[in-house]
Design an enzyme around this catalytic site. Structure first.
Site, PDB file in Angstrom:
ATOM      1  N   HIS A  42      40.203  36.470  51.956  1.00 32.27           N
ATOM      2  CA  HIS A  42      40.022  36.584  53.404  1.00 32.27           C
ATOM      3  C   HIS A  42      38.527  36.520  53.675  1.00 32.27           C
ATOM      4  O   HIS A  42      37.860  37.498  53.882  1.00 32.27           O
ATOM      5  CB  HIS A  42      40.612  37.880  53.947  1.00 32.27           C
ATOM      6  CG  HIS A  42      40.307  39.065  53.090  1.00 32.27           C
ATOM      7  ND1 HIS A  42      39.266  39.927  53.347  1.00 32.27           N
ATOM      8  CD2 HIS A  42      40.882  39.506  51.952  1.00 32.27           C
ATOM      9  CE1 HIS A  42      39.221  40.866  52.421  1.00 32.27           C
ATOM     10  NE2 HIS A  42      40.188  40.631  51.579  1.00 32.27           N
ATOM     11  N   GLY A  74      32.205  41.455  49.623  1.00 37.26           N
ATOM     12  CA  GLY A  74      32.537  40.308  48.785  1.00 37.26           C
ATOM     13  C   GLY A  74      31.644  40.228  47.567  1.00 37.26           C
ATOM     14  O   GLY A  74      30.427  40.185  47.694  1.00 37.26           O
ATOM     15  N   GLY A  75      32.229  40.250  46.407  1.00 38.46           N
ATOM     16  CA  GLY A  75      31.459  40.082  45.182  1.00 38.46           C
ATOM     17  C   GLY A  75      30.758  41.330  44.679  1.00 38.46           C
ATOM     18  O   GLY A  75      30.070  41.282  43.671  1.00 38.46           O
ATOM     19  N   GLY A 123      36.320  45.969  47.312  1.00 37.93           N
ATOM     20  CA  GLY A 123      37.738  45.769  47.574  1.00 37.93           C
ATOM     21  C   GLY A 123      38.559  45.616  46.316  1.00 37.93           C
ATOM     22  O   GLY A 123      39.326  46.502  45.930  1.00 37.93           O
ATOM     23  N   THR A 124      38.394  44.501  45.633  1.00 34.72           N
ATOM     24  CA  THR A 124      39.220  44.185  44.468  1.00 34.72           C
ATOM     25  C   THR A 124      39.128  45.265  43.400  1.00 34.72           C
ATOM     26  O   THR A 124      40.122  45.606  42.763  1.00 34.72           O
ATOM     27  CB  THR A 124      38.819  42.813  43.889  1.00 34.72           C
ATOM     28  OG1 THR A 124      38.961  41.835  44.921  1.00 34.72           O
ATOM     29  CG2 THR A 124      39.689  42.430  42.706  1.00 34.72           C
TER      30      THR A 124
END
Length: 122
Positions: free
Chosen positions: A31, A63-64, A85-86
């Site tokens: 996303h 992100g990242g 997040g991940t």
């Protein structure tokens, strides 16, 4: 808060009164704004926000960022905080299936092992 994928978006959101701008890089899973890595985006957004008189807007890197090294880099580049997040998908509280958690744990190279799934912020 509001997500942006470029410095113009960051300034536009801050000008509209947003207190927190989330700079979401192309490295955000599934996303994402596809233009630039968060580590290129954050300094561009910080510079643009400051130049436009919105230096008081908080800038969050998204992100990242997967560990303390990524957080340190994001902060050094001008972010006030970062979203992980991940990395958190493997937590006990996560609703990911055991097979999905195992795939995340076994990934050794994000560039080669990244897949875009249907897990979107909800």
């Amino acid at each position: 808060y509001s997500n942006c994928g470029d410095s113009a978006g960051a300034v536009a959101h801050a000008a509209a009164g947003v207190d927190v701008v989330v700079a979401q890089g192309s490295d955000a899973g599934g996303h994402t704004h596809p233009r630039a890595s968060v580590f290129a985006l954050v300094p561009q957004c910080r510079t643009a926000l400051d130049a436009a008189g919105h230096g008081d807007a908080l800038l969050i890197a998204s992100g990242g960022v997967a560990d303390g090294r990524g957080l340190a880099a994001a902060l050094l580049l001008g972010a006030d905080a970062a979203v992980l997040g991940t990395t958190l998908t493997v937590a006990e509280e996560s609703t990911y299936a055991p097979s999905q958690k195992q795939a995340v744990v076994e990934t050794r190279c994000g560039a080669a092992g990244t897949t875009i799934g249907t897990f979107i912020d909800a």
